[in-house]
Design an enzyme around this catalytic site. Structure first.
Site, mmCIF file in Angstrom:
data_model
loop_
_atom_site.group_PDB
_atom_site.id
_atom_site.type_symbol
_atom_site.label_atom_id
_atom_site.label_comp_id
_atom_site.label_asym_id
_atom_site.label_seq_id
_atom_site.Cartn_x
_atom_site.Cartn_y
_atom_site.Cartn_z
ATOM 1 N N LEU A 67 -35.321 -48.108 -11.982
ATOM 2 C CA LEU A 67 -36.537 -48.021 -12.779
ATOM 3 C C LEU A 67 -36.739 -49.315 -13.544
ATOM 4 O O LEU A 67 -35.829 -50.114 -13.663
ATOM 5 C CB LEU A 67 -36.415 -46.861 -13.773
ATOM 6 C CG LEU A 67 -36.152 -45.496 -13.156
ATOM 7 C CD1 LEU A 67 -35.914 -44.483 -14.244
ATOM 8 C CD2 LEU A 67 -37.327 -45.062 -12.327
ATOM 9 N N ASP A 68 -37.933 -49.511 -14.074
ATOM 10 C CA ASP A 68 -38.119 -50.715 -14.883
ATOM 11 C C ASP A 68 -38.345 -50.327 -16.341
ATOM 12 O O ASP A 68 -38.279 -49.167 -16.702
ATOM 13 C CB ASP A 68 -39.269 -51.567 -14.329
ATOM 14 C CG ASP A 68 -40.600 -50.876 -14.473
ATOM 15 O OD1 ASP A 68 -41.585 -51.431 -13.985
ATOM 16 O OD2 ASP A 68 -40.657 -49.787 -15.068
ATOM 17 N N SER A 69 -38.626 -51.330 -17.152
ATOM 18 C CA SER A 69 -38.629 -51.058 -18.596
ATOM 19 C C SER A 69 -39.758 -50.124 -18.997
ATOM 20 O O SER A 69 -39.643 -49.361 -19.961
ATOM 21 C CB SER A 69 -38.705 -52.365 -19.367
ATOM 22 O OG SER A 69 -39.757 -53.157 -18.862
ATOM 23 N N ASN A 101 -38.516 -46.812 -18.486
ATOM 24 C CA ASN A 101 -37.574 -46.530 -19.565
ATOM 25 C C ASN A 101 -38.296 -45.919 -20.760
ATOM 26 O O ASN A 101 -37.876 -44.896 -21.313
ATOM 27 C CB ASN A 101 -36.938 -47.845 -19.999
ATOM 28 C CG ASN A 101 -35.489 -47.660 -20.326
ATOM 29 O OD1 ASN A 101 -35.060 -46.549 -20.589
ATOM 30 N ND2 ASN A 101 -34.752 -48.741 -20.315
ATOM 31 N N GLN A 141 -48.587 -55.536 -14.403
ATOM 32 C CA GLN A 141 -47.158 -55.755 -14.550
ATOM 33 C C GLN A 141 -46.732 -57.143 -14.116
ATOM 34 O O GLN A 141 -45.847 -57.745 -14.691
ATOM 35 C CB GLN A 141 -46.452 -54.720 -13.672
ATOM 36 C CG GLN A 141 -45.039 -54.486 -13.966
ATOM 37 C CD GLN A 141 -44.525 -53.347 -13.112
ATOM 38 O OE1 GLN A 141 -45.226 -52.850 -12.237
ATOM 39 N NE2 GLN A 141 -43.321 -52.940 -13.349
#
Lengths: 156, 88
Positions: free
Chosen positions: A77-79, A82, B46
């Site tokens: 997963l990425d931030s 998170n 992103q």
């Protein structure tokens, strides 16, 4: 409302028509919800609930979730994810986790530790599920102890 | 998420504030929309690398956050008494 019907559906047990002439319990099943003895969640409950929250996250593969899993390294997963997970945990445990602490929660381990050490985790049961579906409450309630579902008043 | 002016922490802080503000809405639909929209918008942006684009997106996000905060308060003044079907 739908929940109430569902709970009542669960409590469809044949009525035991006992004449409670010598009934020592209080007639209105008194349930001590916030008993001072079990203020805090047990570690296992925290672990279970945290793991179930993470498993229900859409981007996570449930079979890879363990209590030690790291969100970014193991689950990929990425931030942003998170942050979303921490928000989901906040909602589950009805806590407000300040930003500084939330940034540090990187893995399941840390989440479990933080929640377990948080003084405000009072819920050891699901308040919306009703007495019958919360084993810990059910056993402590007068219904659970005496097995009497329906208190039939004596007719004098 | 490399940027010169705006740090990763600030962006995450903005993300978290938007999601928290989303929770304060009384209306289920608006709550879900706000959550979805922030998730989608942050995912879409992103991979920006140009710092001016990043700061433009960040300030856009901040103004949206202000709007959301005001609206949460205004909506709560006229909260509907009947809850949506989706909230049992």
């Amino acid at each position: 409302m739908a929940l109430r019907a569902a709970v009542l559906h669960h409590i469809r047990v044949p009525v035991q028509t006992l004449r409670l002439k010598t009934n020592p319990c209080a007639p209105s099943g008194s349930i001590r919800l916030m008993s001072s003895h079990d203020d805090h969640l047990t570690k296992e409950e925290v672990v279970d609930r945290v793991v179930s929250v993470i498993k229900s996250f859409p981007k996570v593969d449930p079979s890879r979730v363990t209590p030690e899993v790291h969100f970014q390294k193991d689950l990929g997963l990425d931030s942003l994810d998170n942050v979303e997970i921490v928000m989901a945990l906040e909602e589950e445990f009805k806590l407000e986790i300040p930003d500084k602490e939330a940034d540090k929660i990187d893995s399941c381990n840390l989440a479990i530790e933080y929640i377990h050490n948080h003084p405000l985790c009072l819920y050891g049961f699901d308040p919306h599920a009703g007495i019958a579906n919360n084993p810990s409450l059910f056993e402590k309630s007068s219904i659970g102890r005496t097995g009497i579902w329906h208190i039939v008043p004596n007719d004098y | 998420m490399a940027s010169a002016a705006i740090s990763r922490g600030e962006i995450l802080h903005l993300y978290r504030s938007l999601l928290r503000t989303a929770r304060q809405f009384c209306d289920y639909n608006i709550r879900e929309y706000t959550k979805r929209r922030t998730i989608d918008a942050f995912r879409q942006n992103q991979n920006l690398t140009d710092s001016s684009a990043i700061s433009a997106a960040y300030s856009d996000g901040k103004s949206q956050l202000d709007v959301a905060k005001r609206q949460a308060i205004v909506y709560s003044l006229y909260a509907p008494t009947i809850k949506s079907v989706m909230e049992a």
